[in-house]
Design a protein around this motif. Structure first.
Motif: not given
Lengths: 890, 117
Positions: A597-600, A656-659, A663-667
């Motif tokens: 996941p991006e930014d991880l 991966h993106w709790p809360g 949509i729009g997140k990148r992996v």
């Protein structure tokens, strides 16, 4: 002369020991007398020889005669007490039968050796990579490396290489081909393994040298029977594999099913034909030193150990790393025994087998302990008879032998009955197998090894547990037992003598309750899932899988084929929509997606995360009715040139993106170890179960077909009417596109779901509850034996009680409450254990109810009811004691 | 059980029956009798003798003589056990004897029987 005679007499005294004790006691004196008389008249040496031969000839006969009469006596006794015999043999049958069935399962999964001569000398060679995105991994070997191994190593009689491939096989020119599995093999495959064709010949040395030149094939026995009707003139006939004509040169023998535990290749084809069969990937297989796709096994030379062979191969690997640094840097080799190799490849299977082994031991232990308990109770009741026999001269040895004979005969009877139970169990386990047209099976069967092992285990434990009562009974307190056969007046049948058996009964009740609780909980979980909405469309869906790679379609031609297939399928009358998917829910084809996941930032040493996924086209979600809860599904605009997109499920988004909105997140998706362009999450789908009925929510990724390189896809066609009707039109459609194109696993989703989800979960519940009920039966047997023993020991006490005014009802209540007291303790322990097990299960399986009143109330009540039934007979016997008779025996 | 069920008798069994045909004997005497009758060809060893005796007792061919009977007749050694034929044993011995006689007459008829010197 006289002294020599004395020597003869003394020696004959020793010789007499060869005869059984009873025989000696009866005739020994006269035999010595006879020898003495003869030594007066005959030459001593000659006589001694005579006597020796005589003893050697007749002593075994006497032993046998004695043993046969023991057996006949025992059989008579068993016939006189049919109830006891049936219960004891029945318990053993349950123990032996279920352990045989369970062991056959473990055998099929992991333990069965390769079907070749001296299988312990055949080992696996794996390449080990130090530097890989996911850490150390074991892989297959490449073909050039394999050739070098063959040339340079001396530890092996032969090294073989092989690879499983899917093939379209067509035995007759006109019939449509179907998809099956074949094995590409090195020329020495059969000969190194020690397998000789039953018909025709093996591959010749010159037939695996030039790529594409020798289109010869060895058929498996199953293929010969199914495709060629066991034609004895099959050698020389031709068969089409992936459209290429091959000549049959031999048939593999029945009983040889390849080197894989589950896949049974239909044909064996020279490795050199890989390019002809698989096109560019086949060429890469043969040429690329870094195309590590071959399985390699070797037969060790006599006297060479695995460690020595591995040491040699490590040296060779280091040499190769020096000579070919680009491809072989950080590559080493390992040698593993077949069992080790299987365990390394599937540690999950190994764990399951260990579990099964533990189960086998437990079941056998319980069954044998129960029989021991029964034997003990009977030995106690027969104490008087045994004391009498001992008093009039029967040796303790004789008594022990007689009781042992009884144990052995019981064991034999139990083993024979156990065969039936084992066969039923094997049938149950066989139905757990996943359905597929491909020749893959988990061959659970009752073969000789299984039977032998179980039989030996059972007999061993029976003799062991038969020994305990035998030894106890052989040293009775003569005075006490001759008088009454009961315990002393103060004895209550309790105390240190029976606490072991009481613990056993309690433990068995507890254990069977745990199993039954688990079965009930599983049933509840599965039932609620199966009766509801599975999360995707189950009815009105027809599916068929295709594999154009077997016909060497280029990726563009395959994509075009699929586009036309979906369009035409969607236009068929009655069809609502059609879609393509790499795999289907509850199937066995999935994408294993490595992603970041991006930014991880990942912890050091870890290069990516993994999740299950599937490649689908833009009609998937609507056709399968998987709701999109946020964003959108794939669209026709998400083409190969467009920005990369993915759809994830709710669980993935939550993890991966709790809360936040996903949509729009990148992996970043990793393919072949190298990171690819980042993909944007454009939609979130509802989470459903993907692999099996009890699955806990898992993260899942959907990849767009247009942006993938997948060529094996499944066509799914939805209709409002009967999906089965779509079979013929779909087949006609495929034939119209390419008559050589094979179909695989064509059928309705409903059938598939029933087989994969419904049947398997039913079978699982059946298996667990069968074990629970068997355990309960054994527990009740133990209880019965214990209480009967106690009653027989307390006869005098009961007589006294009745004499001083207790009612028969009170005696009845006393016996029943004693038994039920034990059951109550067992039930409490069982409920506690069951609750604990449910806690564990709920972490593994979805839908387990922790506090179901049906389970925690009804089961114990039922248990009490059944236990009371088991106590009826001993209780009635106690209440029927005649106080006059017992008092007279004081 | 019928005598025919036991035929053909093993050689030691037949000789024991023959030895007892004249009256009761103990084990050693049986052995001596068979030894003399066959001129040393059949010398029963203890295992064979008493093993056969045990079986013959079970089959009802012979029975042990009650000690009280014997001591009344003044037998030489009280410790020894004496055996005698039962009716069944006698019938069986007779049946075996006729069987053997028939065999002999066949052999003679075919010129196989020569006189031993």
């Amino acid at each position: 002369m006289a002294s020599l005679r004395n020597v003869v007499e003394r020696l004959y005294g020793r010789l007499l020991r060869l005869f059984p004790g009873e025989f000696r006691a009866e005739y020994g004196e006269e035999m010595s007398e006879l020898a003495r008389q003869r030594s007066c008249r005959e030459r001593p040496l000659r006589l001694l020889l005579d006597l020796l031969i005589d003893a050697l000839k007749t002593a075994p006969r006497e032993h046998l005669a004695l043993w046969l009469s023991e057996v006949r006596y025992t059989l008579r006794g068993m016939r006189r007490r049919p109830g006891f015999t049936i219960i004891a043999a029945g318990s053993l049958a349950i123990g032996i039968g279920s352990s045989a069935a369970i062991f056959s399962m473990a055998d099929a999964i992991l333990l069965r050796p390769l079907p070749v001569p001296h299988p312990d000398r055949v080992v696996s060679v794996r390449s080990q990579s130090q530097e890989s995105p996911l850490g150390v991994s074991y892989q297959s070997v490449s073909y050039p490396d394999y050739l070098d191994l063959r040339r340079r190593s001396s530890s092996f009689e032969g090294l073989i290489a092989f690879q499983t491939v899917s093939l379209a096989i067509g035995a007759q020119a006109e019939a449509a081909p179907h998809l099956t599995l074949g094995l590409l093999v090195s020329g020495n495959f059969l000969s190194t393994l020690g397998v000789r064709p039953s018909l025709g010949r093996d591959f010749r040395a010159d037939e695996n040298v030039a790529p594409g030149r020798d289109a010869v094939v060895v058929l498996s026995d199953a293929t010969w029977r199914n495709e060629f009707a066991s034609d004895p003139a099959v050698v020389g006939k031709t068969v089409r594999l992936n459209g290429v004509v091959f000549t049959v040169v031999g048939i593999a023998p029945d009983g040889f099913t390849g080197v894989d535990a589950f896949a049974r290749p239909a044909v064996y084809v020279p490795l050199m034909m890989a390019p002809a069969l698989s096109g560019p990937s086949g060429e890469r297989l043969l040429a690329g030193r870094d195309a590590r796709d071959l399985g390699v096994k070797g037969r060790l030379r006599p006297g060479v150990s695995i460690a020595a062979a591995e040491a040699e191969l490590v040296t060779i690997a280091n040499d190769l790393a020096r000579e070919y640094p680009v491809t072989n840097r950080d590559q080493s080799l390992r040698v593993r025994s077949e069992l080790q190799s299987r365990i390394e490849t599937s540690p999950g299977d190994a764990r399951m087998v260990a579990l099964l082994g533990g189960l086998v031991a437990l079941v056998l232990l319980i069954a044998c302990a129960n029989v021991a308990s029964l034997l003990l109770s009977r030995a106690g009741a027969r104490a008087r008879e045994i004391a009498l026999r001992t008093a009039v001269g029967a040796s303790p040895l004789r008594v022990v032998r007689q009781l042992l004979t009884e144990s052995l005969l019981l064991g034999l009877l139990g083993a024979i009955l156990g065969l039936g139970i084992a066969a039923a169990g094997v049938r149950l386990f066989s139905s757990l197998a996943p359905p597929t047209e491909l020749p893959i099976e988990v061959a659970v069967r009752l073969d000789l090894r299984v039977l032998l092992v179980s039989f030996l285990l059972a007999m061993g434990s029976v003799v062991l547990f038969g020994l305990v009562p035998a030894l106890r009974a052989a040293r009775p307190d003569l005075a006490r037992d001759l008088k009454s056969g009961d315990a002393g007046l103060g004895g209550s049948g309790r105390g240190p003598r029976t606490w072991g058996r009481q613990t056993l009964v309690v433990a068995q009740v507890a254990l069977s309750l745990v199993l039954l609780v688990a079965a009930a909980a599983l049933l509840g979980s599965f039932k609620s899932y199966l009766s509801g909405d599975p999360g995707f469309r189950r009815s009105g869906l027809f599916m068929a899988s295709f594999d154009p790679t077997v016909l060497h379609y280029s990726p563009e031609r395959a994509a075009d084929l699929y586009r036309r297939l979906v369009d035409r399928a969607g236009a068929l009358p009655g069809v609502e929509s059609a879609t393509l998917s790499f795999g289907v829910p509850f199937g066995n084809r999935f994408d294993f997606v490595d992603f970041v996941p991006e930014d991880l930032t990942l912890p050091p040493g870890k290069h990516a995360l993994s999740a299950l996924g599937v490649t689908v086209d833009e009609h998937y979600f609507s056709t399968l009715r998987v709701p999109i809860v946020a964003g959108r599904a794939f669209a026709a605009t998400d083409t190969a040139g467009a920005p990369r997109v993915v759809v994830v499920n709710q669980e993935f988004a939550r993890l991966h993106w709790p809360g936040e909105s996903a949509i729009g997140k990148r992996v970043r998706l990793l393919e072949d170890g190298a990171p690819d362009a980042p993909a944007e999450v454009i939609g979130v789908a509802r989470t459903h179960r993907y692999l099996w009925v009890g699955e806990r929510p898992r993260e899942f990724i959907y990849l767009p077909f247009a942006q993938s390189k997948r060529q094996r896809m499944t066509l799914l066609v939805a209709t409002a009417g009967d999906a089965a009707q779509l079979g013929a039109p779909i087949r006609a459609l495929a034939r119209a596109m390419d008559p050589n194109l094979p179909l695989l696993d064509a059928g309705t989703m409903d059938q598939f779901f029933t087989l994969r989800a419904v049947n398997i979960s039913h079978t699982l519940v059946e298996a667990v509850s069968a074990m629970g009920f068997a355990g309960l039966a054994l527990a009740l047997v133990g209880l019965f034996g214990l209480v009967s023993y106690s009653v027989s020991r307390r006869r005098r006490e009961i007589g006294v009680r009745l004499a001083i005014g207790a009612s028969r009802g009170a005696v009845l209540r006393m016996v029943v409450s004693q038994g039920l007291g034990l059951v109550a303790i067992g039930v409490l322990l069982g409920l506690a254990g069951g609750a604990g097990l449910l806690q564990i299960l709920s972490g593994l399986i979805e839908g387990i109810h922790l506090g179901d009143p049906l389970v925690f109330l009804a089961l114990p009540l039922a248990l009490f009811g059944v236990a009371t039934l088991a106590l009826v007979q001993p209780a009635l016997r106690a209440a029927a004691v005649d106080p006059v008779v017992t008092l007279r025996q004081l | 059980m019928e005598p025919d069920d036991l035929l053909p008798l093993p050689a030691p069994v037949f000789h024991i029956l023959v030895a007892l045909a004249d009256g009761e004997r103990h084990g050693y005497a049986i052995m001596r009798d068979a030894d003399e009758r066959t001129s040393g060809a059949l010398r029963l060893s203890p295992g064979t003798l008493y093993g056969s005796i045990r079986r013959m007792l079970e089959q009802g061919l012979i029975e042990e003589v009650d000690r009280r009977d014997r001591s009344a007749r003044g037998a030489d050694d009280e410790r020894r056990r004496y055996y005698r034929l039962t009716k069944f044993g006698r019938r069986t011995a007779e049946a075996e004897a006729s069987r053997l006689a028939e065999l002999l007459s066949h052999a003679r008829a075919h010129g196989l029987l020569t006189q031993r010197g």
